[in-house]
Design a protein around this motif. Structure first.
Motif, PDB file in Angstrom:
ATOM      1  N   ASP A   1       0.911  -1.355   0.094  1.00  0.00           N
ATOM      2  CA  ASP A   1      -0.023  -0.115   0.158  1.00  0.00           C
ATOM      3  C   ASP A   1       0.924   1.168   0.092  1.00  0.00           C
ATOM      4  O   ASP A   1       0.239   2.336   0.158  1.00  0.00           O
ATOM      5  CB  ASP A   1      -0.850  -0.079   1.244  1.00  0.00           C
ATOM      6  N   PHE A   2       2.288   1.154  -0.025  1.00  0.00           N
ATOM      7  CA  PHE A   2       3.156   2.226  -0.230  1.00  0.00           C
ATOM      8  C   PHE A   2       2.934   2.951  -1.495  1.00  0.00           C
ATOM      9  O   PHE A   2       2.575   2.325  -2.537  1.00  0.00           O
ATOM     10  CB  PHE A   2       4.439   1.954   0.260  1.00  0.00           C
ATOM     11  N   TYR A   3       3.143   4.141  -1.443  1.00  0.00           N
ATOM     12  CA  TYR A   3       3.200   5.090  -2.770  1.00  0.00           C
ATOM     13  C   TYR A   3       4.311   4.607  -3.615  1.00  0.00           C
ATOM     14  O   TYR A   3       5.488   4.798  -3.284  1.00  0.00           O
ATOM     15  CB  TYR A   3       3.161   6.715  -2.611  1.00  0.00           C
ATOM     16  N   SER A   4       4.125   4.010  -5.011  1.00  0.00           N
ATOM     17  CA  SER A   4       5.212   3.779  -5.604  1.00  0.00           C
ATOM     18  C   SER A   4       4.700   3.772  -7.155  1.00  0.00           C
ATOM     19  O   SER A   4       3.444   3.575  -7.312  1.00  0.00           O
ATOM     20  CB  SER A   4       5.862   2.210  -5.467  1.00  0.00           C
ATOM     21  N   LEU A   5       5.745   3.742  -8.161  1.00  0.00           N
ATOM     22  CA  LEU A   5       5.629   4.134  -9.410  1.00  0.00           C
ATOM     23  C   LEU A   5       6.453   3.071 -10.272  1.00  0.00           C
ATOM     24  O   LEU A   5       7.359   2.586  -9.801  1.00  0.00           O
ATOM     25  CB  LEU A   5       5.880   5.514 -10.049  1.00  0.00           C
TER      26      LEU A   5
END
Length: 370
Positions: A23-27
């Protein structure tokens, strides 16, 4: 601005593949985007608006920071060292995935000044790694840790996940045994919890029930202690002298600055964060994008954070702030009869059993103060 040494956190929001539980912000990783992002990070390090700050810890988290490669990672460290006064005695941590490092990269990073590395191992069982959607094998994880040691890293951490689908006590024991045979100084062990929107939750993955998860956690605490890793926080275990200095700042309510999308900060008693959007951080007016959190009472924050640590909460702080700590001690003594905490003089410390119920215990203790 406080003269106390801060912790500096930098978020690297790139991954080759997003894990189905994350659920961490990543791209998705992209070379051109990575170059542009590092340039903005270096600009933020040089031009931040928070006055003169000095740091004695740096932590690059993500995402998968090791994907940036040696040149970009060295650029970030050089800027941080110059503008935040990081020295040879500073703790400088890089998160890495086993498949995203090479012996050459590890040597370059160690020579540049990175002195702590944290690997996202999660398990040393092939079936569990497949269930988690991890792209490395048990052997790849073990070899990455050994390569870090060969490169000169003497402070190496690994993540170990608990309550994985179909995980049993035997599999967990095997992972712990194999990890303890490696040159690790620190292990972070987390219970898997799924947010409703992540793919693993949407596919209705069958996680162990609450009682089984609790048993796996307590087993982990016991077996890591036998292996020489003492618990110092709810989910963190270390050999003597190897607790994470950076993360201790969070739990001891010490100041830290976070840079990057979704990065949080605590400076001068104020909490704020960058939105979890890369485009907000890469604007020229990146610091205008900061969002502030409403303040919490000091006692509430101190109690919540300190009770995450095995060293616990010193109720003398209640008296220092003009309150009466005796009702708090009385409630803690009641909880101690159920094996949930220990009362040592005026200090309250949760037991491993208590850590499993820390949210409700904290609420009960706060109610006793009010």
């Amino acid at each position: 601005m406080s003269t106390q040494a801060i912790g500096l956190y930098i978020h690297i929001p790139f991954c080759r593949d997003k894990c189905p539980y994350c659920d961490f912000y990543s791209l998705p990783y992209d070379e051109e985007l990575a170059d542009a992002y590092v340039a903005k990070l270096v600009h933020a390090i040089k031009r931040h608006p928070f006055g003169k700050l000095w740091a004695n810890t740096l932590y690059l988290g993500g995402g998968t920071p090791s994907l940036l490669g040696a040149r970009r990672l060295c650029d970030i460290l050089q800027a941080a060292a110059r503008f935040f006064g990081l020295g040879s005695d500073s703790e400088i941590t890089l998160e890495a995935n086993p498949e995203a490092v090479s012996p050459t990269l590890l040597v370059q990073l160690r020579q540049e000044g990175y002195n702590r590395i944290s690997f996202g191992v999660q398990s040393l069982d092939a079936g569990e790694l497949a269930d988690l959607g991890r792209s490395h094998s048990p052997n790849k994880a073990q070899n990455a840790i050994l390569a870090a040691q060969a490169a000169g890293f003497s402070n190496i951490s690994a993540d170990l996940m608990l309550a994985i689908p179909e995980q049993g006590s035997n599999n967990l024991s095997r992972s712990i045994r194999l990890l303890s045979e490696l040159p690790l100084t620190h292990i972070s062990s987390y219970l898997l919890k799924l947010e409703p929107h992540v793919p693993m939750a949407q596919k209705k993955a069958a996680l162990p029930n609450e009682d089984a998860a609790a048993d796996l956690y307590l087993q982990c605490v016991d077996e890591l202690a036998i292996a020489g890793f003492a618990q110092y926080e709810v989910s963190n275990f270390a050999r003597p002298g190897y607790q994470s200095r950076h993360n201790l700042k969070y739990w001891r309510r010490e100041p830290y600055l976070g840079l990057g999308p979704a990065a949080h900060s605590f400076l001068d008693g104020r909490r704020f964060f960058f939105p979890p959007q890369l485009e907000c951080f890469t604007k020229d007016s990146q610091f205008d994008q900061i969002q502030h959190e409403p303040p919490n009472p000091v006692i509430e924050e101190e109690l919540m954070l300190r009770l995450r640590l095995t060293e616990g909460f010193d109720t003398a702080l209640v008296a220092e702030l003009g309150g009466n700590y005796l009702p708090l001690l009385k409630e803690a003594e009641r909880l101690a009869t159920h094996g949930l905490c220990r009362v040592e003089g005026r200090r309250i410390c949760l037991t491993p059993k208590g850590f499993l119920l820390s949210n409700s215990i904290t609420a009960q203790l706060l109610e006793a103060i009010c």
